[in-house]
Structure formats: C-alpha cells, structure tokens
Design a protein around this motif. Structure first.
Motif, short mmCIF file in Angstrom:
data_model
loop_
_atom_site.label_atom_id
_atom_site.label_comp_id
_atom_site.label_asym_id
_atom_site.label_seq_id
_atom_site.Cartn_x
_atom_site.Cartn_y
_atom_site.Cartn_z
N LYS A 173 0.84 -1.21 0.00
CA LYS A 173 0.00 0.00 0.00
C LYS A 173 0.87 1.25 0.00
CE LYS A 173 -3.69 2.28 2.63
NZ LYS A 173 -4.55 2.22 3.85
N ALA A 174 1.96 1.19 0.74
CA ALA A 174 2.85 2.36 0.86
C ALA A 174 3.53 2.71 -0.45
CB ALA A 174 3.91 2.10 1.94
N THR A 175 3.73 1.70 -1.32
CA THR A 175 4.49 1.91 -2.57
C THR A 175 3.62 1.75 -3.82
OG1 THR A 175 5.11 -0.43 -2.59
CG2 THR A 175 6.63 1.11 -1.51
N ASN A 176 2.30 1.71 -3.65
CA ASN A 176 1.40 1.45 -4.77
C ASN A 176 1.80 0.15 -5.46
OD1 ASN A 176 -0.73 1.88 -6.55
ND2 ASN A 176 0.45 3.24 -7.90
N ASN A 177 1.91 -0.90 -4.63
CA ASN A 177 2.29 -2.24 -5.09
C ASN A 177 3.66 -2.24 -5.78
OD1 ASN A 177 1.76 -4.97 -5.13
ND2 ASN A 177 0.83 -4.92 -7.17
N PHE A 178 4.60 -1.55 -5.15
CA PHE A 178 5.99 -1.46 -5.64
C PHE A 178 6.04 -0.99 -7.10
CE2 PHE A 178 6.12 -4.63 -2.20
CZ PHE A 178 7.06 -4.03 -1.37
N ASP A 179 5.29 0.07 -7.35
CA ASP A 179 5.24 0.66 -8.69
C ASP A 179 6.63 1.18 -9.09
OD1 ASP A 179 4.77 3.13 -10.60
OD2 ASP A 179 2.95 1.89 -10.70
N SER A 180 7.00 0.99 -10.34
CA SER A 180 8.33 1.38 -10.81
C SER A 180 8.56 2.89 -10.69
CB SER A 180 8.54 0.94 -12.26
OG SER A 180 7.56 1.52 -13.11
N SER A 181 7.48 3.67 -10.71
CA SER A 181 7.63 5.12 -10.58
C SER A 181 8.09 5.52 -9.18
CB SER A 181 6.30 5.82 -10.89
OG SER A 181 5.30 5.48 -9.93
N ARG A 182 8.00 4.58 -8.22
CA ARG A 182 8.43 4.87 -6.85
C ARG A 182 9.90 4.51 -6.61
NH1 ARG A 182 4.28 5.38 -3.03
NH2 ARG A 182 2.41 6.17 -4.06
N VAL A 183 10.59 3.95 -7.61
CA VAL A 183 11.99 3.57 -7.43
C VAL A 183 12.84 4.84 -7.34
CG1 VAL A 183 13.98 2.43 -8.47
CG2 VAL A 183 11.73 1.36 -8.60
N ILE A 184 13.65 4.92 -6.29
CA ILE A 184 14.52 6.10 -6.13
C ILE A 184 16.00 5.75 -6.30
CG2 ILE A 184 12.94 7.47 -4.75
CD1 ILE A 184 14.28 6.44 -2.24
N SER A 185 16.36 4.48 -6.20
CA SER A 185 17.75 4.09 -6.46
C SER A 185 17.81 2.58 -6.59
CB SER A 185 18.68 4.56 -5.34
OG SER A 185 18.46 3.82 -4.15
N GLY A 186 18.88 2.13 -7.22
CA GLY A 186 19.12 0.69 -7.35
C GLY A 186 20.61 0.43 -7.22
N GLY A 187 21.02 -0.25 -6.16
CA GLY A 187 22.44 -0.52 -5.94
C GLY A 187 22.74 -1.99 -5.97
N GLY A 188 23.93 -2.33 -5.50
CA GLY A 188 24.36 -3.72 -5.53
C GLY A 188 23.59 -4.61 -4.59
N HIS A 189 22.93 -4.02 -3.59
CA HIS A 189 22.27 -4.84 -2.58
C HIS A 189 20.75 -4.73 -2.64
CE1 HIS A 189 26.17 -5.63 -0.94
NE2 HIS A 189 26.38 -4.35 -0.78
N GLY A 190 20.19 -4.07 -3.67
CA GLY A 190 18.74 -4.03 -3.78
C GLY A 190 18.22 -2.76 -4.43
N VAL A 191 16.92 -2.75 -4.68
CA VAL A 191 16.23 -1.58 -5.23
C VAL A 191 15.53 -0.86 -4.08
CG1 VAL A 191 14.45 -0.78 -6.84
CG2 VAL A 191 15.86 -2.76 -7.41
N VAL A 192 15.57 0.48 -4.09
CA VAL A 192 14.97 1.27 -3.02
C VAL A 192 13.76 2.02 -3.56
CG1 VAL A 192 15.32 3.06 -1.28
CG2 VAL A 192 17.21 1.52 -1.89
N PHE A 193 12.63 1.85 -2.87
CA PHE A 193 11.38 2.51 -3.23
C PHE A 193 11.06 3.61 -2.21
CE2 PHE A 193 11.12 -1.69 -5.01
CZ PHE A 193 10.43 -1.56 -6.20
N LYS A 194 10.43 4.66 -2.69
CA LYS A 194 9.90 5.70 -1.80
C LYS A 194 8.45 5.34 -1.48
CE LYS A 194 9.11 10.73 -1.64
NZ LYS A 194 9.26 11.98 -2.42
N GLY A 195 8.09 5.41 -0.21
CA GLY A 195 6.73 5.05 0.19
C GLY A 195 6.20 5.94 1.28
N ILE A 196 4.89 5.87 1.51
CA ILE A 196 4.24 6.60 2.60
C ILE A 196 3.69 5.58 3.58
CG2 ILE A 196 2.48 8.29 3.23
CD1 ILE A 196 4.54 9.44 1.36
N LEU A 197 4.20 5.60 4.79
CA LEU A 197 3.81 4.64 5.82
C LEU A 197 3.41 5.40 7.07
CD1 LEU A 197 3.77 1.51 6.25
CD2 LEU A 197 6.03 1.75 7.27
#
Length: 337
Positions: free
Chosen positions: A10-34
């Motif tokens: 719910k916080a990420t709109n089902n991990f929508d790609s538009s919420r991605v703020i970075s992607g590094g060697g250890h994972g993808v980071v999403f921006k969310g509202i919790l």
C-alpha cells in the motif's frame, strides 16, 4: 518494528516502478508513505542466498546502531523470501550525485570538509563506540546520503561485518568497490578497521578532486590514489584538485590532502585509526569556526571529590550540534583536561 507486506504494498502502490529512487548492488529502493511518514523501502533484486544473507546482516548491524550520521532502520517485513527493509527517507540524494552535477560549481569546500568529518564520526562510532566493532566495507560516495541540510547519513550496510572485540581483524571473502577497496584487504582477505580508513581516504580525495575513483586513470595509467600522491609529493595539487576547491579553500587544503594521503598508505599499520581521523578534521573545523568547540571543566562535589563536566561553547552564533553519548565520551577523552 515488524511491518506487514500488505502495508508496504500500500505504501508503494504495489511497488510501482515510478516509486523507485535508487538501485544498488544490494537491492532496489522505493519511496513510500507509511503511517503518514515518507520512508525508503529496500527490496532485493535477486533471490539468492547471498542477497538474503546481506539483508539479514544489514538488519543485525543497523538494529545495534544509533548515530546521527548513520541512516536509521525503522523496521522490516519478514513475509517475503528476502526481507524488506524500511529506513528513514533521506531526501537529498547521494554525495556522488552532488559532486557530479553538471557545471563548474558543486558542493562548497566548507560543505565538503564538514561532510568528510561527519563520515569520519560515523566510522569512528562504528569502530570504537558501537556495542561490537562494525567494519562497513563499502564506504564510497554513492553510499553517503545527504538530507535537506546536507547532513551526512552513511548507508548500505549489506557488506558490513561485526568484529569480536578481542580480534583485530578477520579473513573474509572480498567485498567492496574497486577504486575504494583497500589493496591489502584485496590481496590478503584480511579485513581490519584500516580497510575502512583506506576507503575513507579515497572518499577524501574524491571530495578534493571531484574525480570518480572507480574509473579514473591519469595519462600515465595511474589510478586516482597513485596520481594524487604524485601530485602532492610534487607540490602540484593544482594539477589534480577541483578548481572550485582551489578557489574556495582557505589555507587548509594541504592539511586535508596530507590526511587523505596518510589514510591511503599501502600498509594498514601506517594508516591512522578512524578516531584519529575524526579528531584531525574536528580540530581543523574548530579552528575555522565551523563546528562548536568542546570545553571540559573540573568541579568539586560536596564531598570534595573532583568530577569532570562537559559543556559546548558555540564558536559561531548559528552553530549547533547534538552529540550522542558515545561521541561526547570520545571527544572528552581527546581534549586536554
């Protein structure tokens, strides 16, 4: 805090790609509202045992850490094959992005040395004041986050290691980023606190030069550290240092450049400890009146015994800083009594 998968979806709109703020060697980071708060949610890219181990390791490390210059872990979700981690949201991107903006002007020299000090403080805390020493293993500008006031937040602890207090190092599989990686650790697999010191020294050179350590090569094929050392030895820093720094520095460039060179000595035993690096930069900024000065005083108790009290004397009207208890102990131990 344990957070459900449903809450994070719910916080990420089902991990929508538009919420991605970075992607590094250890994972993808999403921006969310919790719970009406903006958070950052890290999700693994690949389901392999190594990724699971790194995420579990990051939870273990950050749950033991509380420092103003280390990103805060708020909670995790254990319903997925690889845990999802929820952090405080740091709004202003990475140090790497701020250094590499288009155009001749990026971070000011004052901001650069203050950021260096804050990274050094975080590393000194991890090495010396955490409940068990923690070696980061991947200090680099993309892992240094900055908030709206450009305050430093060290992030990405997936490669970090606890080191038992009675050990000076441990043999591990090599992890880190080329250009920042301690050559002695790379060749021997022996991880010590001096491995983080080397990476910090490279970061300091990056702040001075605005060059990218992982791709830089001089005309003679030298990497950034080797070429910087040559330029410093030849008293020719103007040939490598960012022109903006040359224009803004106020007589402290040589001292910072020398510190960077000492941190990147080939032999670990020739490098300072992070606490020494911290205090060197602290003293420099106190002299420049950019941070508060710590004053220690002795007073007599009613029973006649002496106790030491610490107060913070602000050397500029607009300077203010909150110290963790661990930082106060380290600072008080380093000033004359």
């Amino acid at each position: 805090m344990i957070i459900t998968l449903r809450e994070l979806e719910k916080a990420t709109n089902n991990f929508d790609s538009s919420r991605v703020i970075s992607g590094g060697g250890h994972g993808v980071v999403f921006k969310g509202i919790l719970d009406l708060h903006v958070v950052a949610i890290k999700k693994s890219k690949i389901v392999v045992q190594r990724e699971i181990n790194e995420f579990i390791n990051e939870v273990a490390v950050l749950s033991q850490v509380n420092h103003r210059n280390v990103v805060k872990l708020l909670g995790c979700c254990l319903e997925t094959e690889v845990p999802l981690l929820v952090y405080e949201f740091i709004s202003n991107g990475t140090l790497y992005n701020h250094l590499n903006v288009e155009g001749p002007i990026s971070l000011s020299w004052k901001d650069r040395i203050r950021i260096a000090l804050e990274v050094a403080r975080a590393l000194s805390y991890l090495h010396s004041a955490a409940s068990m020493p923690i070696f980061h293993r991947d200090i680099k500008s993309p892992n240094i986050l900055l908030d709206d006031s450009l305050t430093t937040k060290v992030s990405d602890f997936g490669a970090s290691r606890y080191i038992p207090i009675d050990q000076t190092g441990v043999t591990t599989l090599i992890q880190g980023t080329m250009g920042y990686l301690d050559p002695m650790y790379h060749y021997t697999g022996q991880l010590t606190d001096k491995s983080d010191v080397f990476s910090f020294g490279v970061l300091l050179i990056e702040l001075l030069t605005k060059k990218k350590p992982f791709i830089y090569r001089s005309n003679d094929g030298d990497n950034l550290v080797s070429y910087f050392e040559k330029m410093l030895a030849a008293n020719n820093l103007v040939g490598i240092v960012d022109p903006q720094v040359m224009e803004e520095e106020d007589g402290d460039l040589q001292e910072v450049a020398t510190l960077a060179m000492v941190c990147t000595k080939l032999r670990g035993e020739d490098r300072p400890r992070t606490r020494e690096v911290d205090m060197t930069l602290e003293n420099l900024l106190v002299r420049k009146k950019l941070v508060p000065c710590i004053i220690t005083q002795r007073r007599n108790n009613e029973d006649g015994t002496q106790v030491q009290h610490m107060s913070i004397e602000s050397v500029t009207n607009d300077s203010s800083r909150q110290y963790t208890m661990e930082e106060e102990i380290l600072l008080s131990a380093s000033y004359p009594r």
